[in-house]
Design a protein around this motif. Sequence first.
Motif, mmCIF file in Angstrom:
data_model
loop_
_atom_site.group_PDB
_atom_site.id
_atom_site.type_symbol
_atom_site.label_atom_id
_atom_site.label_comp_id
_atom_site.label_asym_id
_atom_site.label_seq_id
_atom_site.Cartn_x
_atom_site.Cartn_y
_atom_site.Cartn_z
ATOM 1 N N ARG A 178 0.835 -1.195 0.000
ATOM 2 C CA ARG A 178 0.000 0.000 0.000
ATOM 3 C C ARG A 178 0.875 1.252 0.000
ATOM 4 N N ARG A 190 0.831 -0.749 -6.449
ATOM 5 C CA ARG A 190 0.497 -0.095 -5.178
ATOM 6 C C ARG A 190 -0.952 -0.453 -4.844
ATOM 7 N N HIS A 191 -1.105 -1.372 -3.912
ATOM 8 C CA HIS A 191 -2.441 -1.937 -3.654
ATOM 9 C C HIS A 191 -2.431 -2.692 -2.337
ATOM 10 N N ASP A 192 -3.613 -2.896 -1.772
ATOM 11 C CA ASP A 192 -3.767 -3.816 -0.651
ATOM 12 C C ASP A 192 -3.568 -5.241 -1.205
#
Length: 315
Positions: free
Chosen positions: A191, A208-210
Amino acid sequence: MYHAARGWLPHLLDELGDRDRLDGELVTVLGQRRPARWTRNIWTKPLIIDFESVGEAARKLKDIQRNWAPCPARLHRRSALIAERLPSLPVKPKPFPFVVPETPMGAFTLLDEGRMLASPTCTSPFANGEFEFEEDHEGPPSRAYRKLWEALVLSGKMPAPGERCLDAGASPGGWTWAIAGLGAEVVAVDRADLEPRIATLPNVKVIRHDAFTLAPADLGPVDWLFSDVICYPPALYAWIEKWLASGLARNFICTIKMQGAEFDGETTQRFEAIPGSRVLHLWHNRHELTWIKVDGDRGLGSAEMPLDGSAGKGG
Ligand SMILES: C[S@@+](CC[C@H](N)C(=O)[O-])C[C@H]1O[C@@H](n2cnc3c(N)ncnc32)[C@H](O)[C@@H]1O
């Protein structure tokens, strides 16, 4: 005989329940081996040796085998005098990667002036479970890469050049740096941002991520799944279950991070019950354990390699 992981004796005592003896961080339990993860080393063949002099003690140890690490809880001077008469042990930091030799590493502790407890074999191939890597102070943006290196060295397997690896919880990029350095392709998910010099490496792709809201099919097949995500252990387990069910990942190395002062034994057991895998506390781990499920795992650092998923169920 169990030598507690550095700083985690209370967790080990909780895991073992009744004990017969406590010498410093050494916990003796008579009878069947018990499940214990918060160890730096387990003495697998403990025996009592009587001796009249320091020279005789050293001679008796050398007659059994070559490598002995002193582990004094008392009589430190006498232990050191015995150790001086034994072959010296490697102390230099190790380069990565290195192959762990097959030769056993023993350990001994003095019970009194003329009696010691010694084990010619131990779970750790390193003296008292301790070793250091030659560190790179320029390349990696964090020192977290050392625990990944340790897991790879103990399993005896590495990502190969061109293999596709998922690194979840990758920021600031220590693990990604280590995996990319082996020539593998890294998909780094976090994240938070990775350090730009790591994010822009040619074999690194950043998402860019959970990580937990990305389904395995969103990411596609991977040869290795790495996770160092800070989260409650059940959240990691639920996500790993999805990957196992998907069949899209072959090898796994994940940090199970304990939250607060607690040890989540229930989730740890669930990880251990996954066939062909094991959970252990690495020398470079903090308040966390490492789950390893690697094809052809050498099983170093564990009392047994539980290929049938029976890890932690006694013995
Ligand atoms: C201990 S750090 C990882 C360090 C990294 N392995 C290294 O070597 O530099 C844990 C990371 O987990 C990330 N994280 C926490 N929850 C996450 C989630 N649900 N999905 C992705 N990343 C997450 C945090 O942003 C943090 O960067």
